[in-house]
Design an enzyme around this catalytic site. Structure first.
Site, PDB file in Angstrom:
ATOM      1  N   TYR A  11       1.931  10.738   7.458  1.00 17.57           N
ATOM      2  CA  TYR A  11       0.458  10.651   7.340  1.00 17.57           C
ATOM      3  C   TYR A  11      -0.167   9.972   8.566  1.00 17.57           C
ATOM      4  CZ  TYR A  11      -3.878   8.610   5.338  1.00 17.57           C
ATOM      5  OH  TYR A  11      -5.157   8.193   5.101  1.00 17.57           O
ATOM      6  N   ILE A  12       0.276   8.779   8.880  1.00 18.53           N
ATOM      7  CA  ILE A  12      -0.337   8.063  10.009  1.00 18.53           C
ATOM      8  C   ILE A  12       0.218   8.593  11.327  1.00 18.53           C
ATOM      9  CG2 ILE A  12      -0.752   5.797  11.064  1.00 18.53           C
ATOM     10  CD1 ILE A  12      -0.547   4.574   8.255  1.00 18.53           C
ATOM     11  N   ALA A  75       9.324   4.966   8.259  1.00 18.01           N
ATOM     12  CA  ALA A  75       9.707   3.879   7.348  1.00 18.01           C
ATOM     13  C   ALA A  75       9.367   4.279   5.931  1.00 18.01           C
ATOM     14  CB  ALA A  75       8.937   2.603   7.701  1.00 18.01           C
ATOM     15  N   TYR A 141       9.314  -4.581   0.847  1.00 15.27           N
ATOM     16  CA  TYR A 141       8.678  -3.750   1.881  1.00 15.27           C
ATOM     17  C   TYR A 141       8.083  -4.639   2.979  1.00 15.27           C
ATOM     18  CZ  TYR A 141       5.019  -1.169   4.213  1.00 15.27           C
ATOM     19  OH  TYR A 141       4.198  -0.650   5.179  1.00 15.27           O
ATOM     20  N   ASN A 170      -5.064  -1.090   4.121  1.00 12.61           N
ATOM     21  CA  ASN A 170      -4.790   0.147   3.354  1.00 12.61           C
ATOM     22  C   ASN A 170      -5.295   1.403   4.065  1.00 12.61           C
ATOM     23  OD1 ASN A 170      -4.284  -2.065   1.480  1.00 12.61           O
ATOM     24  ND2 ASN A 170      -3.999  -0.417   0.002  1.00 12.61           N
ATOM     25  N   ARG A 219      -8.287  -4.585  -2.148  1.00 10.56           N
ATOM     26  CA  ARG A 219      -7.655  -4.151  -0.904  1.00 10.56           C
ATOM     27  C   ARG A 219      -8.737  -3.836   0.135  1.00 10.56           C
ATOM     28  NH1 ARG A 219      -4.113  -5.984  -3.126  1.00 10.56           N
ATOM     29  NH2 ARG A 219      -2.071  -5.163  -3.698  1.00 10.56           N
TER      30      ARG A 219
HETATM   31  N1  UFG Z   1      -2.771   1.272  -7.973  1.00  8.78           N
HETATM   32  C1  UFG Z   1      -3.090   1.538  -9.304  1.00  8.78           C
HETATM   33  N2  UFG Z   1      -2.770   2.743  -9.825  1.00  8.78           N
HETATM   34  C2  UFG Z   1      -2.119   3.702  -9.117  1.00  8.78           C
HETATM   35  C3  UFG Z   1      -1.804   3.429  -7.745  1.00  8.78           C
HETATM   36  C4  UFG Z   1      -2.131   2.208  -7.215  1.00  8.78           C
HETATM   37  O1  UFG Z   1      -3.661   0.691  -9.984  1.00  8.78           O
HETATM   38  O2  UFG Z   1      -1.838   4.767  -9.672  1.00  8.78           O
HETATM   39  C5  UFG Z   1      -3.096  -0.040  -7.407  1.00  8.78           C
HETATM   40  C6  UFG Z   1      -1.911  -0.793  -6.826  1.00  8.78           C
HETATM   41  O3  UFG Z   1      -1.158  -1.472  -7.802  1.00  8.78           O
HETATM   42  C7  UFG Z   1      -2.632  -1.711  -5.836  1.00  8.78           C
HETATM   43  C8  UFG Z   1      -3.814  -0.851  -5.341  1.00  8.78           C
HETATM   44  O4  UFG Z   1      -3.994   0.156  -6.343  1.00  8.78           O
HETATM   45  O5  UFG Z   1      -3.126  -2.818  -6.504  1.00  8.78           O
HETATM   46  C9  UFG Z   1      -3.532  -0.166  -4.030  1.00  8.78           C
HETATM   47  O6  UFG Z   1      -2.266   0.457  -4.167  1.00  8.78           O
HETATM   48  P1  UFG Z   1      -1.644   1.469  -3.110  1.00  8.78           P
HETATM   49  O7  UFG Z   1      -0.317   1.867  -3.673  1.00  8.78           O
HETATM   50  O8  UFG Z   1      -2.631   2.544  -2.800  1.00  8.78           O
HETATM   51  O9  UFG Z   1      -1.493   0.592  -1.798  1.00  8.78           O
HETATM   52  P2  UFG Z   1      -0.777  -0.835  -1.588  1.00  8.78           P
HETATM   53  O10 UFG Z   1      -1.870  -1.848  -1.416  1.00  8.78           O
HETATM   54  O11 UFG Z   1       0.233  -1.116  -2.619  1.00  8.78           O
HETATM   55  O12 UFG Z   1       0.021  -0.598  -0.255  1.00  8.78           O
HETATM   56  C10 UFG Z   1      -0.563   0.049   0.856  1.00  8.78           C
HETATM   57  C11 UFG Z   1       0.564   0.702   1.636  1.00  8.78           C
HETATM   58  C12 UFG Z   1       1.472  -0.340   2.188  1.00  8.78           C
HETATM   59  C13 UFG Z   1       0.661  -1.400   2.932  1.00  8.78           C
HETATM   60  C14 UFG Z   1      -0.443  -1.952   2.087  1.00  8.78           C
HETATM   61  C15 UFG Z   1      -1.286  -2.908   2.899  1.00  8.78           C
HETATM   62  O13 UFG Z   1       1.332   1.595   0.820  1.00  8.78           O
HETATM   63  O14 UFG Z   1       2.377   0.309   3.044  1.00  8.78           O
HETATM   64  O15 UFG Z   1      -1.261  -0.886   1.627  1.00  8.78           O
HETATM   65  O16 UFG Z   1      -2.306  -3.466   2.138  1.00  8.78           O
HETATM   66  F1  UFG Z   1       1.469  -2.408   3.254  1.00  8.78           F
END
Ligand code: UFG
Length: 326
Positions: A11-12, A75, A141, A170, A219
């Site tokens: 993606y990125i 990664a 991670y 994000n 986020r």
């Molecule tokens: N979330 C939900 N439901 C879902 C998916 C996600 O509630 O179906 C929540 C997650 O628990 C989190 C938020 O939405 O609280 C954002 O989740 P993402 O999975 O979209 O992203 P993350 O913040 O977990 O992680 C992303 C990238 C990482 C990076 C991070 C930096 O995947 O690689 O952002 O903030 F490190």
């Protein structure tokens, strides 16, 4: 001279490759296509298929190309998965990465741009998070990425190899036909948009009992195009400076999961049913960046200034993908 991008079909990575090419840079991609597809590769870029720790392949690339810099994207990126399968994260994101870097460092490569993450910080001690904030990752991670940063710092101490670690908050949105399309998808915005398209019944919210305004995780969402532009600036920085940098890439604004769902409702016009479920292990409650370093040192300026604009670009991408899959 070329820039070697690992994970350039992701993606990125694919967005960065496309923008670097548009800016006249020579780009080569190395990707094993385990979590992406050949069709996501930008057109007209030389591609090597394989693993980052396949030394004979690295040897071939080194002999065939004139490489000036490395941008390392390849990664595993999922917080939840990393908690369940830590070994895979340390192996792939750390062990293989340092083997890969070491190969090219021994060959004399001096410029490294590393895809790091907001997940290196852990639960914030203050907001917005600047680069000096304590690093205490809440998941494997984030730890695997922090280990690579530490490795690159150690390399710098004993050599003239410099790096820029770009700590993405994000990444979201889409740039032309480069959008978020992970298989399986675990990220918030694409999942909500799949609900809007009728591909899922509802969005499950991972916990609503966090210490935040509405109880859901906050986020900092930053458009993939703005992230990509920072890579070009980081490359230029390393071409002109003999000093490494850690750089946050975020908007400085935090949105809760409920805020994002509301914005998706506005952009798509869809109802988007929700259900609350348990917290996801490893999630920090809040991540919001200070991007002062990116602005002051790299001269970075965001072009996507609102979360609505980010979601509009993602919605266009997902709608088109959905239409073409019919
Ligand atoms: N979330 C939900 N439901 C879902 C998916 C996600 O509630 O179906 C929540 C997650 O628990 C989190 C938020 O939405 O609280 C954002 O989740 P993402 O999975 O979209 O992203 P993350 O913040 O977990 O992680 C992303 C990238 C990482 C990076 C991070 C930096 O995947 O690689 O952002 O903030 F490190």
């Amino acid at each position: 001279m070329s820039i070697l991008l690992t994970g350039g079909a992701g993606y990125i990575g694919s967005t960065v490759a496309s923008i670097l090419k548009d800016e006249g840079e020579e780009v080569i991609i190395l990707d094993n296509l385990t979590r992406s597809k050949k069709e996501y590769l930008p057109n007209g870029i030389k591609f090597y298929e394989g693993d980052i720790d396949d030394i004979s392949l690295l040897e071939k690339i080194y002999n065939e190309e004139k490489i000036d810099a490395i941008m390392h994207f390849a990664a595993f990126i999922e917080v939840g998965e990393s908690v369940i399968e830590p070994y895979r994260y340390y192996e792939n994101n750390f062990s293989k990465a340092i083997k890969f870097f070491n190969y090219f460092i021994e060959k004399g490569i001096k410029k490294i741009i590393f895809s790091s993450t907001a997940a290196v910080y852990g639960e914030p001690q203050y907001i917005p998070i600047d680069e000096n904030h304590i690093k205490n990752p809440t998941n494997p991670y984030g730890m695997s990425k922090l280990f690579v940063e530490r490795f690159l710092e150690s390399v710098e101490r004993s050599s003239d190899v410099y790096h820029v670690a770009l700590r993405y908050f994000n990444a979201s949105g889409a740039y032309h036909n480069f959008g978020e399309n992970h298989k399986p998808e675990t990220h918030l915005i694409p999942i909500i948009l799949e609900v809007a398209l009728g591909l899922r019944d509802k969005i499950f919210i991972n916990g609503d009992d966090y210490d935040t305004v509405d109880g859901t995780c906050i986020r900092d969402y930053i458009h993939v195009y703005d992230i990509a532009k920072a890579h070009l600036l980081a490359y230029r920085y390393l071409s002109n400076n003999k000093q490494s940098l850690k750089v946050n890439l975020g908007s400085g604004e935090g949105y809760s999961i409920l805020d994002i769902i509301e914005s998706c409702r506005k952009v798509t016009g869809a109802e988007i049913p929700v259900e609350i479920r348990e917290r996801r292990d490893g999630d920090p409650s809040t991540l919001i960046a200070s991007s002062n370093t990116a602005e002051a040192v790299l001269g970075w300026r965001r072009e996507y200034l609102t979360v609505d604009a980010i979601i509009e670009s993602a919605w266009k991408y997902h709608k088109e993908k959905f239409e073409s899959s019919k």
